[in-house]
Design a protein around this motif. Structure first.
Motif, PDB file in Angstrom:
ATOM      1  N   GLU A  65       0.822  -1.296   0.569  1.00 59.44           N
ATOM      2  CA  GLU A  65      -0.405  -0.255   0.443  1.00 59.44           C
ATOM      3  C   GLU A  65       0.972   0.845   0.224  1.00 59.44           C
ATOM      4  N   VAL A  66       0.348   1.909  -0.674  1.00 62.69           N
ATOM      5  CA  VAL A  66       1.470   3.586  -1.037  1.00 62.69           C
ATOM      6  C   VAL A  66       0.642   4.408  -0.930  1.00 62.69           C
ATOM      7  N   ASP A  67       0.956   5.143  -0.103  1.00 62.49           N
ATOM      8  CA  ASP A  67      -0.124   6.667   0.083  1.00 62.49           C
ATOM      9  C   ASP A  67      -1.540   6.207  -0.356  1.00 62.49           C
ATOM     10  N   GLY A  68      -2.008   5.145  -0.009  1.00 58.12           N
ATOM     11  CA  GLY A  68      -3.685   4.414   0.078  1.00 58.12           C
ATOM     12  C   GLY A  68      -3.943   3.187  -1.018  1.00 58.12           C
ATOM     13  N   LYS A  69      -2.409   3.431  -1.667  1.00 56.75           N
ATOM     14  CA  LYS A  69      -3.150   3.191  -3.200  1.00 56.75           C
ATOM     15  C   LYS A  69      -2.966   1.559  -3.391  1.00 56.75           C
ATOM     16  N   LYS A  70      -3.312   0.307  -3.895  1.00 52.25           N
ATOM     17  CA  LYS A  70      -2.385  -1.165  -4.068  1.00 52.25           C
ATOM     18  C   LYS A  70      -2.273  -1.037  -4.715  1.00 52.25           C
ATOM     19  N   THR A  71       0.028  -1.656  -4.625  1.00 51.55           N
ATOM     20  CA  THR A  71       0.516  -1.612  -6.137  1.00 51.55           C
ATOM     21  C   THR A  71       1.468  -2.926  -5.497  1.00 51.55           C
ATOM     22  N   SER A  72       1.344  -4.197  -6.990  1.00 48.76           N
ATOM     23  CA  SER A  72       1.947  -5.490  -6.372  1.00 48.76           C
ATOM     24  C   SER A  72       3.581  -4.691  -6.757  1.00 48.76           C
ATOM     25  N   MET A  73       3.791  -5.759  -5.986  1.00 54.99           N
ATOM     26  CA  MET A  73       5.808  -6.262  -6.534  1.00 54.99           C
ATOM     27  C   MET A  73       5.551  -7.693  -7.048  1.00 54.99           C
ATOM     28  N   ASN A  74       6.534  -7.612  -7.551  1.00 53.64           N
ATOM     29  CA  ASN A  74       7.429  -8.447  -8.629  1.00 53.64           C
ATOM     30  C   ASN A  74       7.514  -9.722  -7.863  1.00 53.64           C
ATOM     31  N   ILE A  75       7.683  -9.458  -6.378  1.00 53.84           N
ATOM     32  CA  ILE A  75       8.307 -11.101  -5.661  1.00 53.84           C
ATOM     33  C   ILE A  75       7.715  -9.784  -4.172  1.00 53.84           C
ATOM     34  N   ALA A  76       6.985 -11.209  -2.801  1.00 60.33           N
ATOM     35  CA  ALA A  76       6.669 -10.307  -1.552  1.00 60.33           C
ATOM     36  C   ALA A  76       7.739 -10.623  -1.453  1.00 60.33           C
ATOM     37  N   PRO A  77       7.732  -8.946   0.433  1.00 60.24           N
ATOM     38  CA  PRO A  77       8.564  -8.938   1.138  1.00 60.24           C
ATOM     39  C   PRO A  77       9.783 -10.392   1.781  1.00 60.24           C
ATOM     40  N   ILE A  78       9.840 -10.882   1.958  1.00 54.94           N
ATOM     41  CA  ILE A  78      10.305 -11.808   2.920  1.00 54.94           C
ATOM     42  C   ILE A  78      11.221 -11.448   4.398  1.00 54.94           C
ATOM     43  N   LEU A  79      11.510 -11.802   5.271  1.00 55.56           N
ATOM     44  CA  LEU A  79      11.734 -11.777   6.573  1.00 55.56           C
ATOM     45  C   LEU A  79      13.107 -12.388   7.057  1.00 55.56           C
ATOM     46  N   ARG A  80      14.009 -12.376   6.777  1.00 58.55           N
ATOM     47  CA  ARG A  80      15.626 -12.955   7.618  1.00 58.55           C
ATOM     48  C   ARG A  80      16.088 -12.214   8.833  1.00 58.55           C
ATOM     49  N   THR A  81      14.727 -13.178   9.760  1.00 56.40           N
ATOM     50  CA  THR A  81      15.153 -13.134  11.170  1.00 56.40           C
ATOM     51  C   THR A  81      14.915 -11.588  12.099  1.00 56.40           C
ATOM     52  N   ASP A  82      16.315 -10.517  11.773  1.00 54.24           N
ATOM     53  CA  ASP A  82      15.974  -9.056  12.156  1.00 54.24           C
ATOM     54  C   ASP A  82      15.764  -7.994  11.006  1.00 54.24           C
ATOM     55  N   THR A  83      15.615  -8.420  10.199  1.00 54.64           N
ATOM     56  CA  THR A  83      15.137  -7.615   8.845  1.00 54.64           C
ATOM     57  C   THR A  83      14.384  -7.848   7.831  1.00 54.64           C
ATOM     58  N   VAL A  84      14.005  -6.917   7.080  1.00 54.31           N
ATOM     59  CA  VAL A  84      12.807  -7.435   5.928  1.00 54.31           C
ATOM     60  C   VAL A  84      13.647  -6.996   4.586  1.00 54.31           C
ATOM     61  N   ILE A  85      14.015  -8.309   4.010  1.00 59.00           N
ATOM     62  CA  ILE A  85      14.402  -7.928   2.887  1.00 59.00           C
ATOM     63  C   ILE A  85      13.183  -7.480   1.427  1.00 59.00           C
ATOM     64  N   VAL A  86      13.081  -6.383   0.421  1.00 53.63           N
ATOM     65  CA  VAL A  86      12.219  -5.979  -0.812  1.00 53.63           C
ATOM     66  C   VAL A  86      12.605  -6.282  -2.191  1.00 53.63           C
ATOM     67  N   PRO A  87      12.088  -6.308  -2.903  1.00 56.19           N
ATOM     68  CA  PRO A  87      13.115  -6.770  -4.196  1.00 56.19           C
ATOM     69  C   PRO A  87      12.600  -4.946  -4.630  1.00 56.19           C
ATOM     70  N   ILE A  88      14.280  -5.030  -5.629  1.00 54.78           N
ATOM     71  CA  ILE A  88      14.736  -3.713  -5.703  1.00 54.78           C
ATOM     72  C   ILE A  88      13.735  -2.818  -6.990  1.00 54.78           C
ATOM     73  N   ARG A  89      13.079  -3.490  -7.402  1.00 55.37           N
ATOM     74  CA  ARG A  89      11.895  -2.662  -8.256  1.00 55.37           C
ATOM     75  C   ARG A  89      11.186  -2.146  -7.406  1.00 55.37           C
ATOM     76  N   PHE A  90      10.710  -1.966  -6.116  1.00 58.76           N
ATOM     77  CA  PHE A  90       9.878  -1.321  -5.483  1.00 58.76           C
ATOM     78  C   PHE A  90      11.039   0.001  -4.649  1.00 58.76           C
ATOM     79  N   VAL A  91      12.161  -0.219  -4.634  1.00 59.46           N
ATOM     80  CA  VAL A  91      13.152   0.506  -4.137  1.00 59.46           C
ATOM     81  C   VAL A  91      12.591   1.779  -4.475  1.00 59.46           C
ATOM     82  N   SER A  92      13.601   0.694  -5.811  1.00 57.64           N
ATOM     83  CA  SER A  92      13.274   1.939  -7.492  1.00 57.64           C
ATOM     84  C   SER A  92      11.509   3.350  -7.302  1.00 57.64           C
ATOM     85  N   GLU A  93      10.599   2.366  -7.991  1.00 58.83           N
ATOM     86  CA  GLU A  93       9.355   3.297  -7.841  1.00 58.83           C
ATOM     87  C   GLU A  93       9.747   3.706  -7.384  1.00 58.83           C
ATOM     88  N   GLU A  94       9.577   3.535  -6.155  1.00 63.67           N
ATOM     89  CA  GLU A  94       8.210   3.592  -4.683  1.00 63.67           C
ATOM     90  C   GLU A  94       9.242   4.915  -4.266  1.00 63.67           C
TER      91      GLU A  94
END
Length: 471
Positions: A96-125
């Motif tokens: 959810e970005v500013d109240g709107k739904k947006t899709s990612m190529n792959i879902a976020p993953i929890l790695r013990t104490d951190t969450v990793i996200v697709p770089i595409r989401f970072v570049s777009e949003e």
């Protein structure tokens, strides 16, 4: 999938740089933001997950001045800066970005104490320009207002210059594809072009001087001798397309169309998209796209080559499904004299997202349809979805989804908004179809069934016909 700071197409520079058979190589990479190396500690690492590059969200977010909050109970990450609020849930591909739904190529993953996200989401949003320094193994992130000297990210200029491009390369070849008896060459920058015919055997040669291969292209499609080729099937005029870094001083890319017999052609340049058109009469007059009065339909098979997309429960690759479907849809539509069909790729090759959109825009296509298969963290997820990004595409999305669901027989997951580059940057009505879930064993079995593919291809073709008013 991508103005400039939001070009998610540059994601693929990362995908090319990392091996796809593990995460160790990616995990050793550095992240540099505006020429400053970010500190990575604990489980905060760059990872390659099934061909998708993932980076630690907190590290990047906090260095950009975002507040990053983690809610353990709901497994939700909230990142906020000023009025911008983004919420991501571990295991879910919809954010959810500013109240709107947006899709990612792959879902976020929890790695013990951190969450990793697709770089595409970072570049777009988050508005970053991204590129990969393959020699130094560094992930480079640049904010839109970073002032520079670093060159054009993704084009091979500046610090990320491709060492295989050759000296003096002022332009870069980003992609090569063959469809509808036309060779398409996507070039960034100004190239000096020389084209000619040769005999014994018959062939067409296109030389691009002051040009090299972009990092994204060369890493995936060139062998150690800086040569590569396309297998061209189903076209009686052509046996193969070959390409190479023909000369290093000046840097020259040579592309050769091996012909089965002598053939006239026409070379045109439309803002960096060079088209060698073999649809000519004996006089050499080409049937240029858009001049026949027919409806131009661009069918985009998502992913390709080094970018497999998602992987199914039995190891089947999304890119193969996408291509099989695109070829079938194209074949159906080509039987109708009302249509002129162009495929962004007709074999297992790679095109950047911006080039897929550029092909459609330069051809002034009437519709653009991108075909994909989905994946989820849960194997229970099933069904078909249709995405649009611009209001002008909503009617097309509704029509296409109706036919898609009827054809698949899978769960109706609805028409959805999605901020994907190929449906955002195209100028005509455009949709992205997620036909089914490769992460679901029943969906995967159906998606790779010949009868299912043929039925769905007919449904997609019927949807295009209904929307364009051609029955």
């Amino acid at each position: 999938m991508k103005k400039f700071g939001f070009m998610a197409v540059l994601l693929f520079v990362f995908i090319l740089a990392f091996p796809h058979n593990g995460q160790a190589a990616a995990g050793s990479a550095k992240i540099v933001l505006d020429d400053k190396e970010l500190s990575l500690s604990g489980n905060a690492k760059v990872e390659n997950v099934n061909g998708n590059v993932m980076i630690p969200l907190r590290v990047v977010g906090e260095n950009l001045g975002f507040d990053v909050a983690w809610e353990k109970k709901t497994r939700t990450v909230t990142i906020q800066k000023d009025s911008k609020v983004m919420k991501l849930v571990v295991g879910q591909k919809t954010a959810e970005v500013d109240g709107k739904k947006t899709s990612m190529n792959i879902a976020p993953i929890l790695r013990t104490d951190t969450v990793i996200v697709p770089i595409r989401f970072v570049s777009e949003e988050m508005g970053l320009t991204v590129y990969w320094d393959n020699q130094k193994k560094i992930v480079n992130l640049y904010t839109p207002n970073f002032g520079s000297g670093n060159g054009d990210a993704g084009t091979g200029a500046g610090n990320g210059t491709n060492p295989d491009a050759g000296s003096g390369a002022a332009a870069q070849v980003d992609g090569i594809s063959f469809s509808d008896n036309r060779l398409m060459i996507a070039v960034t920058g100004k190239a000096k072009v020389n084209d000619f015919k040769m005999s014994g055997p018959d062939r067409i040669v296109v030389d691009l001087e002051n040009t090299g291969f972009s990092d994204t292209f060369s890493s995936a499609s060139l062998d150690q001798n800086k040569t590569g080729s396309l297998d061209v099937n189903g076209y009686p005029d052509v046996s193969k397309v070959r390409y190479s870094l023909y000369n290093s001083n000046p840097s020259t890319v040579r592309i050769v169309i091996d012909l089965n017999y002598s053939k006239n052609y026409k070379l045109t340049n439309d803002n960096g998209l060079y088209i060698v058109d073999l649809n000519t009469s004996d006089s050499g007059t080409p049937s240029k796209p858009g001049t026949s009065g027919k409806k131009i339909v661009v069918i985009d098979a998502g992913h390709g080559d080094h970018d497999p997309g998602t992987t199914g429960v039995t190891g089947k690759k999304e890119k193969d499904f996408n291509l099989a479907m695109a070829l079938k849809v194209g074949k159906i539509l080509e039987q109708d004299s009302n249509f002129e069909v162009v495929l962004t790729r007709s074999d297992d090759t790679f095109l950047e997202l911006k080039e897929r959109a550029k092909i459609a825009n330069d051809l002034k296509a009437d519709v653009f349809v991108s075909i994909h298969a989905n994946s989820a963290g849960s194997s229970a997820a099933t069904g078909s979805e249709t995405y649009y990004q611009r209001e002008a595409s909503k009617t097309l999305a509704n029509v296409m989804h109706k036919h898609l669901v009827q054809a698949t027989g899978l769960k109706d997951r609805g028409v959805r908004y999605g901020n994907f580059h190929v449906i955002r940057e195209t100028k005509m009505p455009a949709v992205l179809l997620e036909v089914g879930y490769l992460s679901n064993k029943n969906d995967e079995a159906a998606l790779f069934s010949e009868s299912f593919q043929q039925r769905v291809a007919q449904g997609i073709a019927d949807g295009i016909k209904e929307y364009l008013g051609v029955q």
